[in-house]
Design a protein around this motif. Structure first.
Motif, PDB file in Angstrom:
ATOM      1  N   UNK A 117      90.654  95.038  35.070  1.00  0.00           N
ATOM      2  CA  UNK A 117      89.932  96.190  34.539  1.00  0.00           C
ATOM      3  C   UNK A 117      88.675  96.400  35.367  1.00  0.00           C
ATOM      4  N   UNK A 118      88.140  97.602  35.297  1.00  0.00           N
ATOM      5  CA  UNK A 118      86.917  97.957  36.009  1.00  0.00           C
ATOM      6  C   UNK A 118      85.730  97.544  35.147  1.00  0.00           C
ATOM      7  N   UNK A 119      85.153  96.397  35.444  1.00  0.00           N
ATOM      8  CA  UNK A 119      84.017  95.919  34.666  1.00  0.00           C
ATOM      9  C   UNK A 119      82.711  96.465  35.243  1.00  0.00           C
ATOM     10  N   UNK A 120      81.602  95.993  34.761  1.00  0.00           N
ATOM     11  CA  UNK A 120      80.292  96.480  35.175  1.00  0.00           C
ATOM     12  C   UNK A 120      79.893  96.143  36.600  1.00  0.00           C
ATOM     13  N   UNK A 121      80.683  95.348  37.298  1.00  0.00           N
ATOM     14  CA  UNK A 121      80.378  94.986  38.679  1.00  0.00           C
ATOM     15  C   UNK A 121      81.327  95.655  39.672  1.00  0.00           C
ATOM     16  N   UNK A 122      81.998  96.702  39.266  1.00  0.00           N
ATOM     17  CA  UNK A 122      83.019  97.329  40.108  1.00  0.00           C
ATOM     18  C   UNK A 122      82.443  97.989  41.346  1.00  0.00           C
ATOM     19  N   UNK A 123      81.162  98.332  41.353  1.00  0.00           N
ATOM     20  CA  UNK A 123      80.588  98.946  42.553  1.00  0.00           C
ATOM     21  C   UNK A 123      79.563  98.042  43.236  1.00  0.00           C
ATOM     22  N   UNK A 124      79.539  96.780  42.860  1.00  0.00           N
ATOM     23  CA  UNK A 124      78.587  95.836  43.446  1.00  0.00           C
ATOM     24  C   UNK A 124      79.138  95.274  44.758  1.00  0.00           C
ATOM     25  N   UNK A 125      78.237  95.008  45.677  1.00  0.00           N
ATOM     26  CA  UNK A 125      78.642  94.392  46.941  1.00  0.00           C
ATOM     27  C   UNK A 125      78.871  92.896  46.717  1.00  0.00           C
ATOM     28  N   UNK A 126      79.558  92.261  47.661  1.00  0.00           N
ATOM     29  CA  UNK A 126      79.773  90.811  47.551  1.00  0.00           C
ATOM     30  C   UNK A 126      78.448  90.061  47.525  1.00  0.00           C
ATOM     31  N   UNK A 127      77.487  90.547  48.286  1.00  0.00           N
ATOM     32  CA  UNK A 127      76.161  89.924  48.306  1.00  0.00           C
ATOM     33  C   UNK A 127      75.501  89.971  46.927  1.00  0.00           C
ATOM     34  N   UNK A 128      75.587  91.123  46.254  1.00  0.00           N
ATOM     35  CA  UNK A 128      74.991  91.264  44.925  1.00  0.00           C
ATOM     36  C   UNK A 128      75.676  90.369  43.910  1.00  0.00           C
ATOM     37  N   UNK A 129      76.994  90.254  44.007  1.00  0.00           N
ATOM     38  CA  UNK A 129      77.721  89.380  43.083  1.00  0.00           C
ATOM     39  C   UNK A 129      77.330  87.928  43.325  1.00  0.00           C
ATOM     40  N   UNK A 130      77.218  87.539  44.583  1.00  0.00           N
ATOM     41  CA  UNK A 130      76.811  86.163  44.892  1.00  0.00           C
ATOM     42  C   UNK A 130      75.415  85.866  44.388  1.00  0.00           C
ATOM     43  N   UNK A 131      74.494  86.801  44.553  1.00  0.00           N
ATOM     44  CA  UNK A 131      73.126  86.609  44.059  1.00  0.00           C
ATOM     45  C   UNK A 131      73.123  86.495  42.543  1.00  0.00           C
ATOM     46  N   UNK A 132      73.908  87.330  41.888  1.00  0.00           N
ATOM     47  CA  UNK A 132      73.950  87.320  40.424  1.00  0.00           C
ATOM     48  C   UNK A 132      74.416  85.971  39.875  1.00  0.00           C
ATOM     49  N   UNK A 133      75.373  85.356  40.552  1.00  0.00           N
ATOM     50  CA  UNK A 133      75.914  84.092  40.068  1.00  0.00           C
ATOM     51  C   UNK A 133      75.295  82.880  40.748  1.00  0.00           C
TER      52      UNK A 133
END
Length: 140
Positions: A117-133
């Motif tokens: 499913x398209x969650x709230x991180x569907x338009x985030x870059x890989x860098x942003x996802x890595x920073x978030x986690x």
């Protein structure tokens, strides 16, 4: 006294998700995937409900027909998840979003078990996802 303690223990146990509840409804009426907090939840099979109590917006063939329909879906997705961005920022993230939407649709139309499913991180870059986690590149 013992009966009050046992009632409290039963109530606490009833609201806890069991590890075997993955993919099913956990105790308390919540989807089991909504309870887990692992970093892979952003890209894994999503059974969680959206912020308004409705399922995440589905990706179907109509969304993939044209760039205009994909843009309309992107605007709807932003409203659904409560994300507000200016037009320039949305245009920058649109390619990431459309690639993820195509990937979700391809997976859901295949014979694989589960669905994405398209969650709230569907338009985030890989860098942003890595920073978030909390993932960081090792310095050499």
């Amino acid at each position: 006294m013992a009966s009050m303690a046992s009632k409290l223990a039963r109530a606490a146990f009833a609201t806890r998700a069991s590890p075997s509840a993955a993919g099913r409804i956990a105790a308390g009426g919540r989807p089991a995937a909504a309870i887990s907090g692992s970093p892979t939840d952003a890209l894994s099979i999503s059974l969680a409900e959206g912020p308004k109590g409705y399922p995440n917006p589905p990706v179907d063939e109509n969304v993939l027909k044209s760039k205009e329909s994909m843009w309309a879906f992107y605007e709807y997705w932003c409203k659904f998840h409560g994300i507000s961005r200016d037009h320039r920022e949305m245009a920058r993230r649109f390619k990431i979003f459309s690639d993820n939407a195509r990937r979700v649709h391809e997976f859901n139309s295949s014979n694989c078990r589960g669905s994405l499913a398209m969650n709230g991180l569907a338009d985030a870059t890989n860098e942003e996802i890595n920073i978030r986690y909390g993932y960081r590149r090792k310095k050499r």
